[in-house]
Design a protein around this motif. Structure first.
Motif, PDB file in Angstrom:
ATOM      1  N   PHE A 120       0.833  -1.202   0.000  1.00  0.00           N
ATOM      2  CA  PHE A 120       0.000   0.000   0.000  1.00  0.00           C
ATOM      3  C   PHE A 120       0.870   1.255   0.000  1.00  0.00           C
ATOM      4  N   LEU A 121       1.918   1.260   0.818  1.00  0.00           N
ATOM      5  CA  LEU A 121       2.819   2.415   0.862  1.00  0.00           C
ATOM      6  C   LEU A 121       3.546   2.595  -0.468  1.00  0.00           C
ATOM      7  N   LEU A 122       3.920   1.502  -1.118  1.00  0.00           N
ATOM      8  CA  LEU A 122       4.570   1.592  -2.433  1.00  0.00           C
ATOM      9  C   LEU A 122       3.614   2.165  -3.481  1.00  0.00           C
ATOM     10  N   LEU A 123       2.349   1.734  -3.444  1.00  0.00           N
ATOM     11  CA  LEU A 123       1.358   2.272  -4.374  1.00  0.00           C
ATOM     12  C   LEU A 123       1.155   3.762  -4.148  1.00  0.00           C
ATOM     13  N   MET A 124       1.043   4.190  -2.898  1.00  0.00           N
ATOM     14  CA  MET A 124       0.872   5.611  -2.599  1.00  0.00           C
ATOM     15  C   MET A 124       2.088   6.415  -3.040  1.00  0.00           C
ATOM     16  N   ASN A 125       3.284   5.862  -2.849  1.00  0.00           N
ATOM     17  CA  ASN A 125       4.497   6.545  -3.285  1.00  0.00           C
ATOM     18  C   ASN A 125       4.532   6.682  -4.803  1.00  0.00           C
ATOM     19  N   LYS A 126       4.105   5.648  -5.511  1.00  0.00           N
ATOM     20  CA  LYS A 126       4.059   5.701  -6.973  1.00  0.00           C
ATOM     21  C   LYS A 126       3.074   6.764  -7.453  1.00  0.00           C
ATOM     22  N   LEU A 127       1.891   6.806  -6.836  1.00  0.00           N
ATOM     23  CA  LEU A 127       0.887   7.810  -7.208  1.00  0.00           C
ATOM     24  C   LEU A 127       1.378   9.219  -6.904  1.00  0.00           C
ATOM     25  N   LYS A 128       2.064   9.376  -5.772  1.00  0.00           N
ATOM     26  CA  LYS A 128       2.605  10.683  -5.396  1.00  0.00           C
ATOM     27  C   LYS A 128       3.667  11.138  -6.394  1.00  0.00           C
ATOM     28  N   GLU A 129       4.549  10.226  -6.809  1.00  0.00           N
ATOM     29  CA  GLU A 129       5.591  10.575  -7.771  1.00  0.00           C
ATOM     30  C   GLU A 129       5.005  10.952  -9.120  1.00  0.00           C
ATOM     31  N   GLU A 130       3.938  10.255  -9.551  1.00  0.00           N
ATOM     32  CA  GLU A 130       3.269  10.618 -10.803  1.00  0.00           C
ATOM     33  C   GLU A 130       2.648  12.009 -10.711  1.00  0.00           C
ATOM     34  N   MET A 131       2.081  12.344  -9.549  1.00  0.00           N
ATOM     35  CA  MET A 131       1.482  13.662  -9.347  1.00  0.00           C
ATOM     36  C   MET A 131       2.545  14.748  -9.465  1.00  0.00           C
ATOM     37  N   PHE A 132       3.687  14.549  -8.788  1.00  0.00           N
ATOM     38  CA  PHE A 132       4.756  15.550  -8.845  1.00  0.00           C
ATOM     39  C   PHE A 132       5.389  15.617 -10.232  1.00  0.00           C
ATOM     40  N   ALA A 133       5.485  14.503 -10.935  1.00  0.00           N
ATOM     41  CA  ALA A 133       6.062  14.489 -12.276  1.00  0.00           C
ATOM     42  C   ALA A 133       5.196  15.263 -13.266  1.00  0.00           C
ATOM     43  N   ASN A 134       3.886  15.235 -13.059  1.00  0.00           N
ATOM     44  CA  ASN A 134       2.956  15.949 -13.945  1.00  0.00           C
ATOM     45  C   ASN A 134       2.680  17.379 -13.483  1.00  0.00           C
ATOM     46  N   PHE A 135       3.329  17.823 -12.405  1.00  0.00           N
ATOM     47  CA  PHE A 135       3.145  19.164 -11.838  1.00  0.00           C
ATOM     48  C   PHE A 135       1.686  19.455 -11.515  1.00  0.00           C
ATOM     49  N   SER A 136       0.952  18.438 -11.095  1.00  0.00           N
ATOM     50  CA  SER A 136      -0.445  18.649 -10.739  1.00  0.00           C
ATOM     51  C   SER A 136      -0.580  18.737  -9.216  1.00  0.00           C
ATOM     52  N   GLU A 137      -1.714  19.225  -8.769  1.00  0.00           N
ATOM     53  CA  GLU A 137      -1.949  19.390  -7.342  1.00  0.00           C
ATOM     54  C   GLU A 137      -2.752  18.245  -6.752  1.00  0.00           C
ATOM     55  N   LYS A 138      -3.323  17.390  -7.602  1.00  0.00           N
ATOM     56  CA  LYS A 138      -4.120  16.267  -7.129  1.00  0.00           C
ATOM     57  C   LYS A 138      -3.710  14.999  -7.866  1.00  0.00           C
ATOM     58  N   ILE A 139      -3.931  13.887  -7.192  1.00  0.00           N
ATOM     59  CA  ILE A 139      -3.677  12.576  -7.776  1.00  0.00           C
ATOM     60  C   ILE A 139      -4.973  12.090  -8.412  1.00  0.00           C
TER      61      ILE A 139
END
Length: 128
Positions: A75-94
């Motif tokens: 679960f923590l790995l999935l959340m980290n992956k989603l967080k990294e995708e959010m920051f990579a796309n410069f968005s404010e929400k996942i």
């Protein structure tokens, strides 16, 4: 001791967590991983708390799940992956898309409360 593998399925767990919090009108999900200070029992414990701040439905806070960090690692790995995708796309929400949800996609915010420290403690919040 048992050698039973109690790890959770990350995508299904996140889908159930988001569905439950949406159905009961919770708008904050707090995930904290902390070292248990008992010297005889030194494991990291992951607590997931739901919090509702609402004039219409009332304020509430409750523990949704508690498990060892090893059991919640996927679960923590999935959340980290989603967080990294959010920051990579410069968005404010996942934005998470899956067939496990009734609505097929969910948009939620991410806020880091505590970075990993010397005891490997971590705390973050999901805002719906």
């Amino acid at each position: 001791m048992s050698n039973k593998n109690n790890k959770i399925d990350a995508k299904q767990f996140l889908a159930m967590l988001l569905q439950y919090s949406r159905d009961l009108h919770y708008n904050h999900i707090n995930i904290s991983v902390r070292l248990n200070r008992n010297p005889a029992y030194t494991r990291q414990v992951m607590n997931i708390k739901l919090k509702r701040i609402s004039k219409k439905y009332g304020n509430d806070e409750r523990l949704y799940a508690a498990m060892t960090a090893d059991e919640g690692q996927a679960f923590l790995l999935l959340m980290n992956k989603l967080k990294e995708e959010m920051f990579a796309n410069f968005s404010e929400k996942i934005t998470w898309q899956t067939d496990l949800l009734d609505r097929n996609n969910q948009e939620f915010g991410y806020r880091q409360i505590r970075e990993r420290d010397q005891y490997n403690n971590l705390e973050f919040e999901i805002n719906l």
